[in-house]
Design a protein around this motif. Structure first.
Motif, PDB file in Angstrom:
ATOM      1  N   ASN A  89       0.834  -1.228   0.000  1.00 52.62           N
ATOM      2  CA  ASN A  89       0.000   0.000   0.000  1.00 52.62           C
ATOM      3  C   ASN A  89       0.856   1.260   0.000  1.00 52.62           C
ATOM      4  N   LYS A  90       1.878   1.258   0.853  1.00 56.27           N
ATOM      5  CA  LYS A  90       2.743   2.439   0.974  1.00 56.27           C
ATOM      6  C   LYS A  90       3.490   2.709  -0.325  1.00 56.27           C
ATOM      7  N   LEU A  91       3.953   1.646  -0.979  1.00 54.19           N
ATOM      8  CA  LEU A  91       4.696   1.828  -2.238  1.00 54.19           C
ATOM      9  C   LEU A  91       3.787   2.367  -3.341  1.00 54.19           C
ATOM     10  N   GLU A  92       2.552   1.857  -3.352  1.00 54.86           N
ATOM     11  CA  GLU A  92       1.582   2.353  -4.340  1.00 54.86           C
ATOM     12  C   GLU A  92       1.300   3.840  -4.097  1.00 54.86           C
ATOM     13  N   GLU A  93       1.164   4.169  -2.815  1.00 59.65           N
ATOM     14  CA  GLU A  93       0.905   5.554  -2.413  1.00 59.65           C
ATOM     15  C   GLU A  93       2.055   6.462  -2.868  1.00 59.65           C
ATOM     16  N   LEU A  94       3.278   5.992  -2.679  1.00 59.71           N
ATOM     17  CA  LEU A  94       4.463   6.774  -3.036  1.00 59.71           C
ATOM     18  C   LEU A  94       4.567   6.946  -4.558  1.00 59.71           C
ATOM     19  N   ALA A  95       4.265   5.856  -5.287  1.00 62.95           N
ATOM     20  CA  ALA A  95       4.329   5.920  -6.753  1.00 62.95           C
ATOM     21  C   ALA A  95       3.320   6.947  -7.272  1.00 62.95           C
ATOM     22  N   GLU A  96       2.145   6.921  -6.647  1.00 62.53           N
ATOM     23  CA  GLU A  96       1.092   7.861  -7.019  1.00 62.53           C
ATOM     24  C   GLU A  96       1.539   9.309  -6.751  1.00 62.53           C
ATOM     25  N   TYR A  97       2.203   9.489  -5.607  1.00 63.82           N
ATOM     26  CA  TYR A  97       2.688  10.807  -5.203  1.00 63.82           C
ATOM     27  C   TYR A  97       3.722  11.329  -6.210  1.00 63.82           C
ATOM     28  N   ILE A  98       4.663  10.424  -6.575  1.00 67.82           N
ATOM     29  CA  ILE A  98       5.712  10.809  -7.533  1.00 67.82           C
ATOM     30  C   ILE A  98       5.083  11.212  -8.878  1.00 67.82           C
ATOM     31  N   LYS A  99       4.069  10.418  -9.292  1.00 61.67           N
ATOM     32  CA  LYS A  99       3.376  10.688 -10.559  1.00 61.67           C
ATOM     33  C   LYS A  99       2.706  12.072 -10.526  1.00 61.67           C
ATOM     34  N   THR A 100       2.042  12.344  -9.411  1.00 63.09           N
ATOM     35  CA  THR A 100       1.365  13.638  -9.255  1.00 63.09           C
ATOM     36  C   THR A 100       2.377  14.785  -9.274  1.00 63.09           C
ATOM     37  N   MET A 101       3.482  14.598  -8.580  1.00 66.49           N
ATOM     38  CA  MET A 101       4.502  15.638  -8.525  1.00 66.49           C
ATOM     39  C   MET A 101       5.105  15.879  -9.901  1.00 66.49           C
ATOM     40  N   GLN A 102       5.295  14.771 -10.646  1.00 65.97           N
ATOM     41  CA  GLN A 102       5.831  14.890 -12.008  1.00 65.97           C
ATOM     42  C   GLN A 102       4.886  15.700 -12.888  1.00 65.97           C
ATOM     43  N   ALA A 103       3.589  15.418 -12.745  1.00 63.12           N
ATOM     44  CA  ALA A 103       2.576  16.130 -13.529  1.00 63.12           C
ATOM     45  C   ALA A 103       2.600  17.624 -13.209  1.00 63.12           C
ATOM     46  N   LEU A 104       2.879  17.920 -11.937  1.00 64.34           N
ATOM     47  CA  LEU A 104       2.913  19.316 -11.521  1.00 64.34           C
ATOM     48  C   LEU A 104       4.185  20.027 -11.964  1.00 64.34           C
ATOM     49  N   MET A 105       5.293  19.333 -11.819  1.00 69.77           N
ATOM     50  CA  MET A 105       6.589  19.952 -12.092  1.00 69.77           C
ATOM     51  C   MET A 105       6.927  19.969 -13.579  1.00 69.77           C
ATOM     52  N   ASN A 106       6.567  18.874 -14.238  1.00 68.82           N
ATOM     53  CA  ASN A 106       6.913  18.760 -15.640  1.00 68.82           C
ATOM     54  C   ASN A 106       5.731  18.198 -16.433  1.00 68.82           C
ATOM     55  N   PRO A 107       4.752  19.016 -16.726  1.00 69.72           N
ATOM     56  CA  PRO A 107       3.516  18.548 -17.388  1.00 69.72           C
ATOM     57  C   PRO A 107       3.763  17.803 -18.700  1.00 69.72           C
ATOM     58  N   LYS A 108       4.836  18.131 -19.390  1.00 70.93           N
ATOM     59  CA  LYS A 108       5.114  17.479 -20.682  1.00 70.93           C
ATOM     60  C   LYS A 108       5.444  16.006 -20.515  1.00 70.93           C
ATOM     61  N   LEU A 109       6.159  15.661 -19.438  1.00 66.22           N
ATOM     62  CA  LEU A 109       6.561  14.269 -19.194  1.00 66.22           C
ATOM     63  C   LEU A 109       5.406  13.411 -18.700  1.00 66.22           C
ATOM     64  N   ALA A 110       4.510  14.002 -17.959  1.00 67.40           N
ATOM     65  CA  ALA A 110       3.443  13.216 -17.313  1.00 67.40           C
ATOM     66  C   ALA A 110       2.427  12.675 -18.318  1.00 67.40           C
TER      67      ALA A 110
END
Lengths: 110, 239
Positions: A89-110
Motif C-alpha cells: 500500500n505504501k509503495l503504491e501511495e508513493l508511486a502515485e505521489y511521484i506521478k502527481t509531482m511529475q505532472a505538476l513539475m513537468n507537465p510534458k513528461l506526465a
C-alpha cells in the motif's frame, strides 16, 4: 533525516521497502544501506530512524528478533504479515505521489 | 576493526552515566554505537575517542559547552544527554502504544479461552457464595479478583534487578497500583451518589467489577508474556 524535509514523510516507506527486500535488518544496517543505495545523498539520522522503527513495531508492522553478536545484543527488525501488506500500500501511495509531482513539475513528461 | 570487550563495556558504562538506565533501551543504542564506531575506525581511520564523540553528537547530544580552546573527550561525552533523553522518551511512548495495541488485539481470544472461562466460573461461584452472606461480601469477593491480578503483576518474578531496570516491564506494570484503587473509588462514588437511598442498585457495582476483573486478568496475562520475553532477552545478554 539530514538532507531534506521532503524525504521525511517517506521514511517509513523506505524502511518497509528495505525490510521487504531483506529477511531482517538492524538499525545501523538500515542507515548504511540507505546511504549506499543513494550514494550518500540520503542520510537517515539516528534521531529519526529509531522512533520510526519503534512506531512501526508498536503498530504491529514489524517484529523483533534479538541475537547475540560480538559480545552484545542485536535487535533485528522484520516485517510481519500485516507489515508486508502495508508495504504494498505504501509503495503504491508513493508511486502515485511521484506521478502527481511529475505532472505538476513537468507537465510534458506526465 | 572490531572493538574489544573492554571498549564495549566502556560504551555501556558511558550510556549508563548518560542516564540511559534501562538495559532494554541501552542494548539497541549500544549495538548502534559500537557498529558506528567500528565502521568509523575502519573506514575513516579515526581513533576510538574521536569516533565515539562523533557518534555521541549524531544522536543529538551536544558535545561543547560554549567555546572551549582545549577539547576534552571525556567532558564532551557527558556535557549533554539531550539526544538520549529524547530517544528514551520516544521509545516509552511507543512501548505504551505497543502494549495498548497488543492488549486489545489479544483481548477476545483470551476472554474466550478455556482457562479464563474456568477461572471466571470459580470466581463467579465464590462471589455467589459471598452474596448469600451479604451483598457487600459478594462485592468484596469480586474485587479480590482485581486485587489478586494486580498484586501478582507487581510481585511476579520477585524483586529482580532486570525487572526494575527494564522499561518494557516497568511500562507494563505502571497502572497496577492505580487499578487496585479504582474499585474502592467506584464504591465511594456509588455510596456518595446513592446516600440515603433505601435499596441501592448494587447490580451496577457487580457489572462494573466484573468488567474490571476481566480487564485486570487479561492485563496480568499480557504482563506475564512481556515479563517472559524480557527475562529471555536478559538471560541472552548475560550469557
Amino acid at each position: 533525516m539530514s538532507n531534506s524535509k521532503l524525504y521525511k514523510g517517506s521514511l517509513t516507506t523506505i524502511i518497509l521497502k528495505l525490510l521487504n527486500e531483506h529477511d531482517k535488518m538492524y538499525g545501523y544496517e538500515i542507515t548504511q544501506k540507505v546511504k549506499a543505495l543513494t550514494k550518500g545523498e540520503l542520510k537517515i539520522t539516528e534521531g529519526a530512524l529509531y522512533p520510526a522503527l519503534h512506531k512501526l513495531e508498536a503498530e504491529g508492522l514489524l517484529d523483533v528478533e534479538v541475537a547475540k553478536v560480538d559480545n552484545r545484543l542485536r535487535k533485528y527488525y522484520k516485517l510481519t504479515e500485516t507489515g508486508t501488506k502495508e508495504t504494498v500500500n505504501k509503495l503504491e501511495e508513493l508511486a502515485e505521489y511521484i506521478k502527481t509531482m511529475q505532472a505538476l513539475m513537468n507537465p510534458k513528461l506526465a | 576493526m572490531k572493538l574489544t570487550k573492554q571498549e564495549i563495556q566502556f560504551i555501556d558504562n558511558y550510556l549508563i552515566k548518560n542516564e540511559v538506565k534501562y538495559w532494554d533501551v541501552r542494548l539497541e543504542l549500544l549495538d548502534h554505537i559500537v557498529s558506528a564506531v567500528e565502521d568509523k575506525m575502519t573506514n575513516e581511520g579515526v581513533s576510538f575517542n574521536e569516533a565515539l564523540l562523533e557518534v555521541h553528537h549524531k544522536f543529538g547530544n551536544r558535545i561543547r559547552n560554549g567555546y572551549t580552546y582545549r577539547f576534552d573527550f571525556n567532558k564532551g561525552l557527558f556535557i549533554d544527554n539531550k539526544g538520549f533523553k529524547k530517544f528514551t522518551l520516544k521509545k516509552q511512548k511507543e512501548i505504551r502504544r505497543k502494549h495498548w495495541n497488543t492488549y486489545w488485539r489479544t483481548f477476545l481470544p483470551f476472554v474466550f479461552s478455556f482457562r479464563f472461562l474456568m477461572e471466571f466460573l470459580v470466581l463467579g461461584l465464590f462471589t455467589f457464595i459471598g452474596y448469600q452472606y451479604s451483598i457487600k461480601s459478594g462485592l468484596l469477593v469480586l474485587i479480590s479478583g482485581v486485587i489478586i491480578s494486580e498484586f501478582t503483576k507487581l510481585f511476579y518474578g520477585g524483586l529482580k534487578k532486570f525487572k526494575s531496570k527494564s522499561l518494557n516491564i516497568q511500562m507494563a506494570v505502571a497502572s497496577s497500583l492505580l487499578m487496585t484503587q479504582i474499585p474502592f473509588w467506584i464504591m465511594m462514588l456509588f455510596n456518595y451518589h446513592y446516600e440515603g437511598v433505601e435499596s441501592k442498585p448494587y447490580y451496577i457495582l457487580f457489572v462494573i467489577f466484573t468488567l474490571l476483573v476481566i480487564m485486570s486478568r487479561h492485563g496480568l496475562n499480557n504482563y506475564i508474556s512481556i515479563y517472559r520475553t524480557y527475562k529471555e532477552r536478559f538471560a541472552l545478554l548475560m550469557s
